[in-house]
Design a protein around this motif. Structure first.
Motif, PDB file in Angstrom:
ATOM      1  N   UNK A  90       0.892  -1.191  -0.150  1.00 20.50           N
ATOM      2  CA  UNK A  90      -0.114   0.147  -0.047  1.00 20.50           C
ATOM      3  C   UNK A  90       0.923   1.311   0.141  1.00 20.50           C
ATOM      4  N   UNK A  91       1.865   0.995   0.231  1.00 19.11           N
ATOM      5  CA  UNK A  91       2.976   2.378   0.202  1.00 19.11           C
ATOM      6  C   UNK A  91       3.443   2.798  -1.263  1.00 19.11           C
ATOM      7  N   UNK A  92       3.060   1.946  -2.144  1.00 19.50           N
ATOM      8  CA  UNK A  92       3.366   1.977  -3.422  1.00 19.50           C
ATOM      9  C   UNK A  92       2.312   2.417  -4.407  1.00 19.50           C
ATOM     10  N   UNK A 103       4.850   5.813 -14.170  1.00 16.94           N
ATOM     11  CA  UNK A 103       5.283   6.615 -12.994  1.00 16.94           C
ATOM     12  C   UNK A 103       4.842   5.747 -11.833  1.00 16.94           C
ATOM     13  N   UNK A 104       6.195   5.490 -10.944  1.00 14.05           N
ATOM     14  CA  UNK A 104       6.088   5.048  -9.996  1.00 14.05           C
ATOM     15  C   UNK A 104       6.292   5.887  -8.764  1.00 14.05           C
ATOM     16  N   UNK A 105       5.795   5.500  -7.698  1.00 16.78           N
ATOM     17  CA  UNK A 105       5.800   6.476  -6.242  1.00 16.78           C
ATOM     18  C   UNK A 105       5.965   5.558  -4.926  1.00 16.78           C
ATOM     19  N   UNK A 106       6.708   5.781  -4.187  1.00 19.42           N
ATOM     20  CA  UNK A 106       6.618   5.076  -2.806  1.00 19.42           C
ATOM     21  C   UNK A 106       6.656   6.059  -1.754  1.00 19.42           C
ATOM     22  N   UNK A 114      10.296   8.977  -6.320  1.00 15.41           N
ATOM     23  CA  UNK A 114       9.372   8.961  -7.625  1.00 15.41           C
ATOM     24  C   UNK A 114      10.533   8.503  -8.709  1.00 15.41           C
ATOM     25  N   UNK A 115       9.768   7.639  -9.456  1.00 11.05           N
ATOM     26  CA  UNK A 115      10.788   7.206 -10.680  1.00 11.05           C
ATOM     27  C   UNK A 115       9.772   6.961 -11.793  1.00 11.05           C
TER      28      UNK A 115
END
Length: 425
Positions: A90-92, A103-106, A114-115
């Motif tokens: 759930x943190x991603x 787009x990926x965010x943690x 962010x990457x």
């Protein structure tokens, strides 16, 4: 922390840049879903307002509802931008477009990484967060959750050098002579071994710090798991074992993991067990490590909950634990649309355990094993998992089940791409 390492490995394998944001007063941004009232402090009565209370509209630091309220608020803001919360972790959060833009965010509390390959989308995401939160753009990722991150064209390197040096300074071992192994292979720790520790609190604090250091140091996972078993009543022998781990860290405080693009996204897991390795209760120790694209992203060293009647049973249980981690990783990668997942390989150095996982042989000898361990057979038959044999010399999970000699530790660390990036060439 496996998802954080996976996040960094994904960026290294695709040569994506990593960016970091920081949100100020994070908990104060969360709206409370339930009515919470705050009573007046004892002895304080405002003039003409005796008995009145305050109804909270926003979450405050210190309230048990604050983390949940903050994360709920943060999730809504990201969903407004089109991001999807990952069910595997759930943190991603992620967003994938039809044009193969990702787009990926943690997020961990108020730290955000962010990457992705959608540069314009990442800029728009940052602007969206700036409009909703008091956010600071920290630029390229360098320091996250105590982990130092170094990015280059060749890959991503992570370590906890500053954290390790702080441990050395706290224990007064900055100028000590380093040792080649984190634990003496000839010493077996037992409960009530020696005089009780004069300061149990110091022992627990130091073990806790070492446990956090294992996020980037797989080579100390096994010894830290051993000394963690004596937190209740540590003795002098246990304290000496902890100090030996610190002296081992002194030899290479900057050792960490290196993630690179090796040209594939194959998933392989190594599983091992040390049968009846604990002389106190004769329980076995399970260990596994998981690689994606040749990058180590997950590992564990843990004592089994039951006494195994044979080495085959101990190895079989270790394979079942590794299979659970492989299934979680496959589910997470499929949800993120990162790559196509074929059969995942599980490597073991015990032929009997491999035969047992493929065929219901030796029924009379194995009918006492719990049913949940046999789900491994189902995954093999369905093609999700395929097993293979590896020579004991090339068993990388060996470092998570027993205390090894210096050359053996060096050999396994080299195979895991665990290097000291600060060491002179």
């Amino acid at each position: 922390m496996s998802s954080v390492r996976l996040f960094l490995a994904m960026a290294a394998m695709r040569h994506w840049p990593l960016f970091q944001l920081d949100i100020k007063n994070a908990f104060l941004h969360g709206d409370l879903d339930e009515e919470i009232y705050m009573e007046q402090p004892p002895g304080f009565v405002a003039q003409g307002e005796c008995g009145l209370v305050c109804k909270l509209q926003k979450s405050l630091y210190g309230l048990k509802q604050s983390p949940r309220a903050w994360f709920g608020r943060f999730s809504k803001v990201l969903e407004q931008f089109g991001m999807i919360r990952c069910e595997g972790d759930h943190s991603v959060f992620f967003r994938c477009s039809s044009t193969n833009r990702h787009i990926y965010l943690v997020v961990y509390v108020d730290d955000i990484v962010i990457t992705g390959n959608d540069c314009e989308g990442i800029k728009a995401l940052k602007h969206h967060l700036f409009q909703n939160f008091q956010t600071k753009d920290l630029g390229p990722l360098r320091y996250f959750l105590g982990i130092e991150v170094a990015q280059s064209k060749s890959g991503v390197a992570i370590s906890q050098r500053k954290y390790a040096l702080d441990i050395l300074e706290e224990t007064g071992l900055t100028d000590c002579k380093p040792v080649a192994t984190p634990m003496d292979p000839n010493v077996k720790l037992l409960p009530n071994q020696g005089e009780p520790c004069s300061d149990p609190g110091r022992y627990r604090r130091l073990v806790g710090k070492l446990n956090y250091l294992t996020m980037t140091r797989p080579d100390i996972s096994f010894p830290v798991s051993i000394v963690s078993q004596f937190l209740n009543s540590p003795c002098d022998s246990h304290w000496n074992a902890v100090i030996r781990i610190v002296k081992y860290i002194k030899g290479s405080p900057g050792k960490g993991l290196v993630f690179t693009d090796k040209g594939h996204t194959n998933i392989i897991g190594y599983s091992d067990a040390d049968w009846a390795g604990d002389e106190n209760d004769r329980r076995s120790t399970s260990g596994y490590c998981i690689f994606i694209g040749g990058n180590l992203i997950s590992w564990k060293s843990k004592k089994q909950t039951v006494v195994a009647r044979s080495s085959t049973e101990a190895e079989y249980r270790a394979m079942a634990h590794a299979t659970c981690e492989l299934l979680w990783l496959k589910h997470l990668l499929q949800e993120l649309n990162f790559c196509d997942i074929g059969s995942m390989e599980l490597v073991c150095d015990n032929q009997s355990a491999l035969h047992l996982s493929s065929n219901p042989v030796f029924h009379e000898r194995t009918k006492h094993i719990e049913v949940d361990c046999h789900f491994l057979r189902e995954k093999i038959l369905s093609g999700i998992i395929k097993t293979s044999f590896v020579n004991s010399r090339d068993q990388l999970a060996d470092i998570f089940t027993k205390s090894l000699r210096g050359p053996r530790i060096t050999y396994i660390c080299d195979k895991m791409d665990a290097y000291d990036v600060y060491a002179p060439p």
